[in-house]
Write a protein that holds these residues in place. Structure first.
Motif, PDB file in Angstrom:
ATOM      1  N   ARG A  81       0.725  -1.233   0.343  1.00 40.73           N
ATOM      2  CA  ARG A  81       0.300   0.200   0.104  1.00 40.73           C
ATOM      3  C   ARG A  81       1.069   1.160  -0.077  1.00 40.73           C
ATOM      4  N   ARG A  82       2.248   1.102   0.790  1.00 38.64           N
ATOM      5  CA  ARG A  82       3.154   2.539   1.169  1.00 38.64           C
ATOM      6  C   ARG A  82       3.588   2.850  -0.380  1.00 38.64           C
ATOM      7  N   SER A  83       4.071   1.694  -0.937  1.00 39.88           N
ATOM      8  CA  SER A  83       4.768   1.573  -2.032  1.00 39.88           C
ATOM      9  C   SER A  83       4.034   1.837  -3.379  1.00 39.88           C
ATOM     10  N   GLY A  84       2.507   1.475  -3.513  1.00 38.22           N
ATOM     11  CA  GLY A  84       2.269   2.010  -4.285  1.00 38.22           C
ATOM     12  C   GLY A  84       1.459   3.372  -4.445  1.00 38.22           C
ATOM     13  N   LEU A  85       1.382   4.197  -3.187  1.00 38.49           N
ATOM     14  CA  LEU A  85       1.044   5.296  -2.471  1.00 38.49           C
ATOM     15  C   LEU A  85       1.847   6.218  -2.959  1.00 38.49           C
ATOM     16  N   ALA A  86       3.159   6.080  -3.151  1.00 37.19           N
ATOM     17  CA  ALA A  86       4.454   6.524  -3.697  1.00 37.19           C
ATOM     18  C   ALA A  86       4.910   6.503  -4.789  1.00 37.19           C
ATOM     19  N   SER A  87       4.365   5.757  -5.491  1.00 36.39           N
ATOM     20  CA  SER A  87       3.959   5.095  -6.882  1.00 36.39           C
ATOM     21  C   SER A  87       3.677   7.194  -7.999  1.00 36.39           C
ATOM     22  N   LEU A  88       2.073   6.956  -6.380  1.00 37.41           N
ATOM     23  CA  LEU A  88       1.156   7.572  -7.133  1.00 37.41           C
ATOM     24  C   LEU A  88       1.779   9.136  -7.213  1.00 37.41           C
ATOM     25  N   LEU A  89       2.354   9.398  -5.672  1.00 32.87           N
ATOM     26  CA  LEU A  89       2.998  10.175  -5.875  1.00 32.87           C
ATOM     27  C   LEU A  89       4.545  10.666  -6.563  1.00 32.87           C
ATOM     28  N   ALA A  90       5.130  10.080  -7.223  1.00 32.75           N
ATOM     29  CA  ALA A  90       5.679   9.894  -7.988  1.00 32.75           C
ATOM     30  C   ALA A  90       4.970  10.383  -9.608  1.00 32.75           C
ATOM     31  N   LEU A  91       3.750   9.829 -10.112  1.00 33.53           N
ATOM     32  CA  LEU A  91       3.784   9.587 -11.384  1.00 33.53           C
ATOM     33  C   LEU A  91       2.025  11.102 -11.158  1.00 33.53           C
ATOM     34  N   GLY A  92       1.494  11.537 -10.337  1.00 31.51           N
ATOM     35  CA  GLY A  92       1.650  13.086 -10.112  1.00 31.51           C
ATOM     36  C   GLY A  92       2.720  13.973 -10.691  1.00 31.51           C
ATOM     37  N   LEU A  93       3.861  13.890  -9.548  1.00 30.44           N
ATOM     38  CA  LEU A  93       5.458  14.598 -10.429  1.00 30.44           C
ATOM     39  C   LEU A  93       5.362  14.718 -10.752  1.00 30.44           C
ATOM     40  N   LEU A  94       6.008  13.512 -11.821  1.00 27.67           N
ATOM     41  CA  LEU A  94       6.075  13.228 -12.765  1.00 27.67           C
ATOM     42  C   LEU A  94       5.754  14.309 -13.822  1.00 27.67           C
ATOM     43  N   ALA A  95       3.889  14.509 -14.101  1.00 29.95           N
ATOM     44  CA  ALA A  95       3.122  14.833 -14.915  1.00 29.95           C
ATOM     45  C   ALA A  95       3.229  16.659 -14.455  1.00 29.95           C
ATOM     46  N   VAL A  96       3.384  16.663 -13.088  1.00 28.54           N
ATOM     47  CA  VAL A  96       3.817  18.213 -13.189  1.00 28.54           C
ATOM     48  C   VAL A  96       5.035  18.886 -13.241  1.00 28.54           C
ATOM     49  N   ALA A  97       5.848  17.773 -14.136  1.00 21.85           N
ATOM     50  CA  ALA A  97       6.676  18.372 -14.294  1.00 21.85           C
ATOM     51  C   ALA A  97       7.522  17.741 -15.873  1.00 21.85           C
ATOM     52  N   ALA A  98       6.792  17.507 -16.126  1.00 22.42           N
ATOM     53  CA  ALA A  98       6.728  17.462 -17.790  1.00 22.42           C
ATOM     54  C   ALA A  98       5.267  18.337 -18.941  1.00 22.42           C
ATOM     55  N   LEU A  99       4.648  18.691 -17.677  1.00 25.85           N
ATOM     56  CA  LEU A  99       3.849  20.158 -17.834  1.00 25.85           C
ATOM     57  C   LEU A  99       4.631  21.874 -17.879  1.00 25.85           C
ATOM     58  N   VAL A 100       5.493  21.602 -17.080  1.00 26.29           N
ATOM     59  CA  VAL A 100       6.197  22.916 -17.045  1.00 26.29           C
ATOM     60  C   VAL A 100       7.048  22.254 -17.677  1.00 26.29           C
ATOM     61  N   THR A 101       7.775  21.874 -18.032  1.00 32.36           N
ATOM     62  CA  THR A 101       8.769  21.263 -19.885  1.00 32.36           C
ATOM     63  C   THR A 101       7.766  21.799 -20.799  1.00 32.36           C
ATOM     64  N   VAL A 102       6.647  21.268 -20.553  1.00 30.70           N
ATOM     65  CA  VAL A 102       5.883  21.939 -22.278  1.00 30.70           C
ATOM     66  C   VAL A 102       5.210  23.388 -22.113  1.00 30.70           C
ATOM     67  N   LEU A 103       4.653  23.958 -20.688  1.00 31.50           N
ATOM     68  CA  LEU A 103       4.552  25.121 -20.783  1.00 31.50           C
ATOM     69  C   LEU A 103       6.120  26.369 -20.815  1.00 31.50           C
ATOM     70  N   VAL A 104       6.600  25.673 -20.570  1.00 33.78           N
ATOM     71  CA  VAL A 104       8.137  26.566 -20.472  1.00 33.78           C
ATOM     72  C   VAL A 104       9.111  26.963 -21.205  1.00 33.78           C
TER      73      VAL A 104
END
Length: 149
Positions: A126-149
């Motif tokens: 369960r904790r591993s899954g939550l950390a993976s979800l967090l990583a996925l969200g953060l990578l999506a934000v990083a990708a969005l910043v990359t596209v917008l900047v």
């Protein structure tokens, strides 16, 4: 011990063992997901602007946490000497002690050991899954910043 209780113990043990297998499979799936996310991060790392790096670094940290927790799920625990564990049986050194130990029904103790192991594995999954979800969200934000900047 009557037959009904004996059958219930056998069923409970089978369930605990099956749940451990499920936990191991889920951990393997999370490790695969983490590997895919690392590959995705690697693919976009060269194009990432400076503004995206803090978010990407947090994502990598979350991936490290997730992978570590998933590895802990599949890592064998060899520290217990409870009479219901295989470790106890490996420590018996004479046939006489083995025969005496087999005269007792160790299924209740074995069930307790297996249930504890299963609970620990599922908590780590369960904790591993939550950390993976967090990583996925953060990578999506990083990708969005990359596209917008």
């Amino acid at each position: 011990m009557n037959a009904e209780i004996s059958a219930r113990l056998d069923a409970a043990l089978a369930t605990a063992v099956a749940q451990q297998g499920r936990a191991d499979s889920k951990a393997a799936t999370l490790l695969t997901l983490d590997s895919i996310l690392v590959a995705g991060f690697s693919a976009m790392a060269g194009q990432m602007p400076t503004a995206a790096w803090p978010v990407a670094a947090a994502a990598v940290a979350a991936l490290i946490v997730s992978a570590t927790l998933a590895i802990l799920v599949i890592r064998p625990n060899l520290g217990g000497t409870d009479r219901g564990s295989f470790i106890h049986w490996s420590l018996i050194d004479t046939d006489e002690v083995l025969v005496e130990s087999l005269r007792e029904d160790h299924r209740p103790a074995h069930l307790r050991v297996m249930a504890r192991i299963t609970l620990k594995k599922m908590q780590l999954v369960r904790r591993s899954g939550l950390a993976s979800l967090l990583a996925l969200g953060l990578l999506a934000v990083a990708a969005l910043v990359t596209v917008l900047v």
